[in-house]
Design an enzyme around this catalytic site. Sequence first.
Site, PDB file in Angstrom:
ATOM      1  N   LYS A   1      25.471  -8.080 -73.546  1.00 59.53           N
ATOM      2  CA  LYS A   1      24.048  -8.221 -73.203  1.00 59.53           C
ATOM      3  C   LYS A   1      23.253  -7.934 -74.468  1.00 59.53           C
ATOM      4  O   LYS A   1      22.324  -7.106 -74.486  1.00 59.53           O
ATOM      5  CB  LYS A   1      23.707  -7.226 -72.060  1.00 59.53           C
ATOM      6  CG  LYS A   1      22.321  -7.391 -71.468  1.00 59.53           C
ATOM      7  CD  LYS A   1      22.177  -8.587 -70.556  1.00 59.53           C
ATOM      8  CE  LYS A   1      20.737  -8.793 -70.148  1.00 59.53           C
ATOM      9  NZ  LYS A   1      20.523  -9.987 -69.324  1.00 59.53           N
TER      10      LYS A   1
ATOM     11  N   ASP B   1      25.069 -11.716 -67.418  1.00 58.78           N
ATOM     12  CA  ASP B   1      24.546 -12.290 -66.168  1.00 58.78           C
ATOM     13  C   ASP B   1      24.997 -13.733 -65.999  1.00 58.78           C
ATOM     14  O   ASP B   1      25.465 -14.135 -64.930  1.00 58.78           O
ATOM     15  CB  ASP B   1      23.014 -12.147 -66.096  1.00 58.78           C
ATOM     16  CG  ASP B   1      22.311 -12.314 -67.428  1.00 58.78           C
ATOM     17  OD1 ASP B   1      23.008 -12.406 -68.453  1.00 58.78           O
ATOM     18  OD2 ASP B   1      21.077 -12.368 -67.456  1.00 58.78           O
TER      19      ASP B   1
ATOM     20  N   ASP C   1      34.029  -3.126 -65.733  1.00 60.10           N
ATOM     21  CA  ASP C   1      34.276  -2.540 -64.413  1.00 60.10           C
ATOM     22  C   ASP C   1      33.834  -3.538 -63.339  1.00 60.10           C
ATOM     23  O   ASP C   1      34.561  -3.837 -62.379  1.00 60.10           O
ATOM     24  CB  ASP C   1      33.466  -1.237 -64.309  1.00 60.10           C
ATOM     25  CG  ASP C   1      33.886  -0.381 -63.145  1.00 60.10           C
ATOM     26  OD1 ASP C   1      34.865  -0.732 -62.459  1.00 60.10           O
ATOM     27  OD2 ASP C   1      33.225   0.653 -62.905  1.00 60.10           O
TER      28      ASP C   1
END
Length: 338
Positions: free
Chosen positions: A174, A207, A231
Amino acid sequence: MHKITLIPGDGIGPSIVDAAIKVIEAAGVQIEWDRQVAGMAAVEKHGNPLPDATIESIRQNRICFKGPLTTPVGGGYRSVNVTLRQAFNLYANVRPAISFEGTDTPFKNVNLVTVRENTEGLYAGIEHFIKVDEEKIAAESIAVVTRKGSERVIEFAFDYARRAQRKKVTLVHKANILKCTSGLFLEIGREVAKKYPEIEFEDRIVDAASMQMVMKPGIFDVIVTTNLFGDILSDLASGLVGGLGLTAGANIGVDAALFEAVHGSAPDIADKGIANPIAMIIAASMMLEHIGELKAARAVEQAVRDVIREGTHLTPDLKPGSTCGTADLAQAIVAKLG
Ligand code: NAI
């Protein structure tokens, strides 16, 4: 003869670990199990979720086969899983997600491996409340991304891809928002990729990557990412191939390697005899591969795939209404290996 630390775990742990041991025996691999406790079982026995004897056993044997451990939410003790990862530098969490024929999922032909950085990021454990007038007015959590930690896990992902003859590594990040932490991870990814010219490298923002994993899972091969994203994405990948009951993880490190199912201790079905042992048995197959028992590892994986495809001996989580229990499913896999 291999010597391996065995932690049966909490809740459904002892029953699925027992099932996996029977399968390993049926595959003809001889293991001397060094039984130890951790988690709730260790608190009840020793008043400590991670006794020194357990740590010492893993230190000596360097391989650990572990059932799920219960972790209290909020207060209580710190996750033993996280402590073990940090204590033994288990920096790479490897989670294959490969479609099983015969499972009830709309996603077919998924074949990807998530390599998650396992010791840093937001899980470094640097968290605190900020208090004013004895009130908790805010909470802070600090993500730590180091050059060394990033390099070793990204190199691991490329080496893994090379060994497993996989063609592409996708780094998920990100960096558009988290310019320092995710930015550093991406920068190091680009540097490391140059050392592996035969493996395609790409990066994707987390995303968009999540959406693509659902819409076009076939574009992914090996994914490498930081702790929190890994995770979440590795569970997403498990969902693509039929759920947590079918996926296992290897935690590979400098000082040891630990193999486990990815699901938890399932307290809601503990002692009912219906827990699905497949994830634990796949963890066993990954462990056999790691210790060099390649033939047995392949045989176990194939036996699992055959039993799932046939669909006659599946626990209720895989086949609603089924009366097949943990031991019956394990026995069906053992029979394939006979
Ligand atoms: P969970 O994975 O234990 O259970 C979630 C749901 O999946 C439950 O309905 C459970 O019955 C079902 N389930 C899980 N494994 C199954 C299996 N093998 N067969 C059939 N059904 C299965 O997650 P939950 O409830 O959030 O956590 C329970 C405890 O496990 C918590 O204390 C948590 O901290 C711990 N945990 C431990 C992990 C580990 O040791 N690696 C990983 C995840 C959670």
